[in-house]
Design a protein around this motif. Sequence first.
Motif, PDB file in Angstrom:
ATOM      1  N   ARG A   1      60.276  19.088  23.667  1.00 36.92           N
ATOM      2  CA  ARG A   1      61.320  19.024  22.681  1.00 36.92           C
ATOM      3  C   ARG A   1      60.682  19.771  21.441  1.00 36.92           C
ATOM      4  O   ARG A   1      59.580  19.775  21.058  1.00 36.92           O
ATOM      5  N   LEU A   2      61.733  20.343  20.934  1.00 35.28           N
ATOM      6  CA  LEU A   2      61.376  21.389  19.692  1.00 35.28           C
ATOM      7  C   LEU A   2      62.207  20.756  18.523  1.00 35.28           C
ATOM      8  O   LEU A   2      63.377  20.508  18.599  1.00 35.28           O
ATOM      9  N   GLN A   3      61.252  20.803  17.196  1.00 33.87           N
ATOM     10  CA  GLN A   3      62.178  20.405  16.108  1.00 33.87           C
ATOM     11  C   GLN A   3      62.944  21.250  15.732  1.00 33.87           C
ATOM     12  O   GLN A   3      63.042  22.452  16.237  1.00 33.87           O
ATOM     13  N   LYS A   4      64.014  21.092  14.941  1.00 33.48           N
ATOM     14  CA  LYS A   4      65.045  21.872  14.168  1.00 33.48           C
ATOM     15  C   LYS A   4      64.520  23.306  13.776  1.00 33.48           C
ATOM     16  O   LYS A   4      64.916  24.214  14.059  1.00 33.48           O
ATOM     17  N   ASP A   5      63.408  22.974  12.824  1.00 28.44           N
ATOM     18  CA  ASP A   5      62.896  23.986  12.209  1.00 28.44           C
ATOM     19  C   ASP A   5      61.978  24.958  13.232  1.00 28.44           C
ATOM     20  O   ASP A   5      61.862  26.303  12.748  1.00 28.44           O
TER      21      ASP A   5
ATOM     22  N   LEU B   1      63.076  25.506  16.289  1.00 28.33           N
ATOM     23  CA  LEU B   1      64.026  26.226  16.897  1.00 28.33           C
ATOM     24  C   LEU B   1      64.605  27.426  16.046  1.00 28.33           C
ATOM     25  O   LEU B   1      65.149  28.475  16.751  1.00 28.33           O
ATOM     26  N   GLU B   2      64.664  27.217  14.847  1.00 23.84           N
ATOM     27  CA  GLU B   2      65.003  28.089  14.154  1.00 23.84           C
ATOM     28  C   GLU B   2      63.960  29.119  13.650  1.00 23.84           C
ATOM     29  O   GLU B   2      64.221  30.408  13.091  1.00 23.84           O
ATOM     30  N   ASN B   3      62.887  28.774  13.796  1.00 30.27           N
ATOM     31  CA  ASN B   3      61.612  29.717  13.654  1.00 30.27           C
ATOM     32  C   ASN B   3      61.008  29.827  15.056  1.00 30.27           C
ATOM     33  O   ASN B   3      59.873  29.289  15.144  1.00 30.27           O
ATOM     34  N   GLU B   4      61.151  31.137  15.483  1.00 30.85           N
ATOM     35  CA  GLU B   4      60.638  31.258  16.889  1.00 30.85           C
ATOM     36  C   GLU B   4      59.201  31.196  16.894  1.00 30.85           C
ATOM     37  O   GLU B   4      58.450  30.819  17.956  1.00 30.85           O
ATOM     38  N   GLU B   5      58.768  31.841  15.908  1.00 24.72           N
ATOM     39  CA  GLU B   5      57.168  32.114  15.861  1.00 24.72           C
ATOM     40  C   GLU B   5      56.553  30.651  15.610  1.00 24.72           C
ATOM     41  O   GLU B   5      55.524  30.437  16.393  1.00 24.72           O
ATOM     42  N   LYS B   6      56.980  29.619  14.995  1.00 25.74           N
ATOM     43  CA  LYS B   6      56.437  28.429  14.730  1.00 25.74           C
ATOM     44  C   LYS B   6      56.838  27.717  16.265  1.00 25.74           C
ATOM     45  O   LYS B   6      55.509  27.024  16.577  1.00 25.74           O
TER      46      LYS B   6
ATOM     47  N   LYS C   1      53.412  26.558  18.730  1.00 26.67           N
ATOM     48  CA  LYS C   1      53.239  25.155  19.266  1.00 26.67           C
ATOM     49  C   LYS C   1      53.303  24.994  20.833  1.00 26.67           C
ATOM     50  O   LYS C   1      52.261  24.327  21.292  1.00 26.67           O
ATOM     51  N   LEU C   2      53.931  25.748  21.280  1.00 25.02           N
ATOM     52  CA  LEU C   2      53.953  25.979  22.940  1.00 25.02           C
ATOM     53  C   LEU C   2      52.594  26.157  23.611  1.00 25.02           C
ATOM     54  O   LEU C   2      52.021  25.792  24.369  1.00 25.02           O
ATOM     55  N   ILE C   3      52.273  27.246  22.830  1.00 25.26           N
ATOM     56  CA  ILE C   3      50.703  27.946  23.393  1.00 25.26           C
ATOM     57  C   ILE C   3      49.773  27.112  23.211  1.00 25.26           C
ATOM     58  O   ILE C   3      48.929  26.842  24.036  1.00 25.26           O
TER      59      ILE C   3
END
Length: 122
Positions: free
Chosen positions: A66-70, A72-77, A81-83
């Motif tokens: 699950r990714l937070q809205k911010d 999802l809007e900031n691909e680098e963020k 997180k995923l890495i």
Amino acid sequence: RIRGAQRVLRERRFNTRLPAKDFTTDPALKEALAKDNTAITVQGVVDCIFIDADGNAVLVDYKTDRLQKDELENEEKAKEKLISRHERQLKIYAAVCEQMIGRPFSEVLIYSLPLGKAIEVK
């Protein structure tokens, strides 16, 4: 890329023994485990391995985090997180699977379902 691949392996199970020292960052514990040649059993399932049209081996692990809205809007963020969550697991998977297929991977990818994109793990 998968559709054009020379070979595709899906849902490959593995069960292997690896040096326990590779699973700790504590220097004293690492040394003790190495001295004793302690091994642990590691098992898992690799989502997808494919040999692309150019002959390169690629490992893909699908993630539903699950990714937070911010994020999802900031691909680098989201990538960060995923890495940070999955890099260690995928390095182990890559090492095991390189032995399985007899060649190194040119790419190790996380495919984030929420993002709808592949993220390279270096």
